[in-house]
Motif scaffolding. Structure first.
Motif, PDB file in Angstrom:
ATOM      1  N   ARG A  20       0.837  -1.214   0.000  1.00 59.60           N
ATOM      2  CA  ARG A  20       0.000   0.000   0.000  1.00 59.60           C
ATOM      3  C   ARG A  20       0.871   1.263   0.000  1.00 59.60           C
ATOM      4  NH1 ARG A  20      -1.144   1.935   5.322  1.00 59.60           N
ATOM      5  NH2 ARG A  20      -0.058   0.663   6.878  1.00 59.60           N
ATOM      6  N   HIS A  21       2.026   1.208   0.684  1.00 60.52           N
ATOM      7  CA  HIS A  21       2.932   2.362   0.661  1.00 60.52           C
ATOM      8  C   HIS A  21       3.583   2.506  -0.710  1.00 60.52           C
ATOM      9  CE1 HIS A  21       2.698   3.754   4.745  1.00 60.52           C
ATOM     10  NE2 HIS A  21       2.775   2.514   5.183  1.00 60.52           N
ATOM     11  N   ARG A  24       1.018   4.040  -3.118  1.00 59.15           N
ATOM     12  CA  ARG A  24       0.814   5.474  -2.900  1.00 59.15           C
ATOM     13  C   ARG A  24       2.048   6.283  -3.307  1.00 59.15           C
ATOM     14  NH1 ARG A  24      -1.287   7.346   2.783  1.00 59.15           N
ATOM     15  NH2 ARG A  24       0.678   8.401   3.060  1.00 59.15           N
ATOM     16  N   TYR A  25       3.212   5.736  -3.003  1.00 61.40           N
ATOM     17  CA  TYR A  25       4.467   6.406  -3.375  1.00 61.40           C
ATOM     18  C   TYR A  25       4.523   6.620  -4.886  1.00 61.40           C
ATOM     19  CZ  TYR A  25       9.613   7.158  -3.128  1.00 61.40           C
ATOM     20  OH  TYR A  25      10.888   7.656  -3.189  1.00 61.40           O
ATOM     21  N   LEU A  64      15.507   7.126  -4.934  1.00 65.61           N
ATOM     22  CA  LEU A  64      14.086   7.045  -4.571  1.00 65.61           C
ATOM     23  C   LEU A  64      13.791   5.736  -3.839  1.00 65.61           C
ATOM     24  CD1 LEU A  64      12.475   8.397  -7.869  1.00 65.61           C
ATOM     25  CD2 LEU A  64      12.752   9.623  -5.705  1.00 65.61           C
ATOM     26  N   THR A  67      15.692   5.694  -0.100  1.00 73.63           N
ATOM     27  CA  THR A  67      15.075   6.482   0.967  1.00 73.63           C
ATOM     28  C   THR A  67      13.801   5.819   1.494  1.00 73.63           C
ATOM     29  OG1 THR A  67      14.071   7.808  -0.752  1.00 73.63           O
ATOM     30  CG2 THR A  67      15.979   8.729   0.355  1.00 73.63           C
ATOM     31  N   MET A  68      13.117   5.129   0.613  1.00 69.75           N
ATOM     32  CA  MET A  68      11.891   4.437   1.044  1.00 69.75           C
ATOM     33  C   MET A  68      12.254   3.176   1.836  1.00 69.75           C
ATOM     34  SD  MET A  68       8.662   5.093   0.560  1.00 69.75           S
ATOM     35  CE  MET A  68       7.037   4.386   0.506  1.00 69.75           C
ATOM     36  N   GLN A  71      13.193   3.371   5.593  1.00 71.85           N
ATOM     37  CA  GLN A  71      12.178   3.653   6.627  1.00 71.85           C
ATOM     38  C   GLN A  71      11.633   2.325   7.161  1.00 71.85           C
ATOM     39  OE1 GLN A  71      11.519   6.732   7.561  1.00 71.85           O
ATOM     40  NE2 GLN A  71      12.419   7.889   5.887  1.00 71.85           N
ATOM     41  N   GLU A  73       9.476   1.702   9.329  1.00 63.60           N
ATOM     42  CA  GLU A  73       8.031   1.724   9.617  1.00 63.60           C
ATOM     43  C   GLU A  73       7.211   1.289   8.417  1.00 63.60           C
ATOM     44  OE1 GLU A  73       9.894   4.478   9.605  1.00 63.60           O
ATOM     45  OE2 GLU A  73       9.894   5.437  11.579  1.00 63.60           O
ATOM     46  N   LEU A  74       7.804   1.357   7.237  1.00 57.51           N
ATOM     47  CA  LEU A  74       7.029   1.112   6.021  1.00 57.51           C
ATOM     48  C   LEU A  74       7.116  -0.330   5.532  1.00 57.51           C
ATOM     49  CD1 LEU A  74       7.920   4.408   4.103  1.00 57.51           C
ATOM     50  CD2 LEU A  74       6.105   4.014   5.751  1.00 57.51           C
TER      51      LEU A  74
END
Lengths: 238, 118
Positions: A20-21, A24-25, A64, A67-68, A71, A73-74
C-alpha cells in the motif's frame, strides 16, 4: 506505466516495503513528475525536454528506492515475519472460515430444524440457501485461506518459497483431516453441539492423503507457476 | 540539492522538522511542500523532490500526520496535515533544534571572540 516507475515498484516490493505504501508512493511520484514537467514547460522548454528535466529533478531510481527502503516503519508484516504471516496466517484463516461455517450450521439447526437430533436432515425454502452458504464456506475455507496467503506472497514479490510451502502444507493437512462433528442434544428438543474433529472414526488414510494432496496442489500450484514465470528473463517486459 | 546532499548527516531530522512546521499552518501535498521549503529557506535547504514522500509516509505511520486524497482540477492529490501527536512531536523537535542552534551560535561566537582577542 513508465519503465522507471515499474523498476522502482519491483525494487521496493522485493525489499519488503508494504504494497500500500508502494502504490501510494508511485502515485505521488507520478503526480509530482507531472507538476515538475508543467513547471519546466512554463519555463519555456518543449514537452520532451521538460519531462526529462523533471525526472532528473525528481531523483534517480536508486535514491528514490533507498530512501523508502530505509524507513523501517514502512515494511510489511509479510516481509518482516514471513514464517508467521504465511505459515500461521492460513491456519488462522482456515479456523476463522470454519468457525463461521459452524456458526451458520449451528444457528440453522436452531432456527430451521430445532428438535432434530442432527442438522443434516432434508430442509426446504430459505433453509436450503442458508445451510448451502455454510457448506460452501466449510469446503472452500482451506482454498480461500491458502489463496489469500498466495496473494500476500505474490504482492510482496516474496523470494523465499518455504513459508508458502509450509502454509500450503498446514492448510492441506488440516483441511484433509478435519471433519464436522455433531453432538446430538442432551435435552430432547434442544440444539446440540457442533465442532471440528480431526481424524474422525470414518477417517481413511488413502482418502485423506488424496484430499491433502489435492488441496496442497490447488493452493501451492498457482504460486509455483507464478514463481516459475517471474524467474524467466522475459517476465519483466511482459 | 545543495545542503542536504553536501552534508546529509548534518541535515538529519531537518526535513521532518520543516515538514511538520509547514503542515502546522495548512494541509499540503508533496510538490507543494518541496516548493514551500525552497521558497521559505531561500533555497538554502532543498529537500530532494522525490525523497520527501518516504518522510511523509513514515511520519504518517507514526501518527504525526494524517492524509486524505483530494481531486483538484482533475488531478488526484494526497494532502497531508498535522495531528495532535504531530504537534507534540513538532514542539519537541523544535525545542531540540533551538537548543542545538543556540549552543552552536554560542560556540561560534566564542570562537570568533577568542580569535579577535588572540
Amino acid at each position: 506505466m513508465a519503465m522507471w516507475l515499474h523498476e522502482l515498484r519491483e525494487r521496493l516490493l522485493r525489499a519488503g516495503v508494504a504494497p500500500r505504501h508502494v502504490r501510494r508512493y508511485l502515485t505521488e511520484l507520478r503526480e509530482h513528475w507531472a507538476d515538475l514537467t508543467a513547471e519546466e514547460e512554463r519555463a519555456g522548454r518543449n514537452p520532451a525536454e521538460a519531462a526529462t528535466l523533471a525526472l532528473t529533478r525528481l531523483g534517480q531510481v536508486d535514491e528514490l528506492a533507498r530512501t523508502m527502503i530505509e524507513q523501517p516503519e514502512l515494511r510489511s508484516w509479510t516481509a518482516q515475519a514471513p514464517w508467521a504471516v504465511l505459515g500461521a496466517g492460513p491456519v488462522l484463516g482456515l479456523v476463522a472460515g470454519w468457525g463461521i461455517a459452524l456458526l451458520i450450521l449451528w444457528s440453522g439447526w436452531t432456527w430451521f430444524v430445532q428438535g432434530s437430533r442432527t442438522p443434516f436432515v432434508p430442509v426446504h425454502g430459505f433453509a436450503i440457501a442458508y445451510f448451502g452458504v455454510g457448506r460452501m464456506l466449510y469446503y472452500s475455507a482451506p482454498l480461500l485461506s491458502g489463496w489469500a496467503m498466495i496473494v500476500l506472497a505474490g504482492r510482496q514479490r516474496l523470494q523465499t518459497v518455504w513459508p508458502v510451502i509450509l502454509g500450503s502444507l498446514a492448510v492441506a493437512l488440516l483441511g484433509a483431516t478435519g471433519a464436522v462433528d455433531v453432538q446430538p442434544p442432551v435435552i430432547p428438543g434442544d440444539t446440540g453441539r457442533v465442532g471440528i474433529q480431526f481424524f474422525p472414526a470414518s477417517w481413511q488414510l488413502p482418502d485423506a492423503a488424496g484430499h491433502a494432496l489435492l488441496l496442497f496442489v490447488l493452493v501451492a500450484l498457482p504460486y509455483l507457476v507464478w514463481r516459475w514465470r517471474s524467474s524467466r528473463p522475459d517476465f519483466e517486459s511482459q | 540539492m545543495t545542503s542536504r546532499e553536501s552534508n546529509p548527516n548534518f541535515m538529519n531530522g531537518v526535513p521532518e522538522l520543516l515538514i511538520l512546521r509547514l503542515l502546522e499552518d495548512a494541509e499540503m501535498y508533496g510538490y507543494e511542500i518541496v516548493q514551500t521549503i525552497r521558497e521559505r529557506t531561500d533555497s538554502v535547504i532543498v529537500v530532494g523532490e522525490g525523497v520527501v514522500y518516504p518522510v511523509l509516509h513514515a511520519l504518517e505511520r507514526t501518527g504525526a500526520l494524517k492524509s486524505r486524497r483530494k481531486t483538484v482540477a482533475g488531478r488526484s492529490r494526497i494532502y497531508y496535515s498535522l495531528t495532535k501527536a504531530g504537534s507534540r512531536k513538532l514542539a519537541g523537535l523544535a525545542a531540540q533544534w533551538m537548543s542545538l542552534a543556540g549552543a552552536i551560535r554560542k560556540t561560534l561566537a566564542g570562537g570568533q571572540y577568542g580569535d579577535v582577542v588572540a
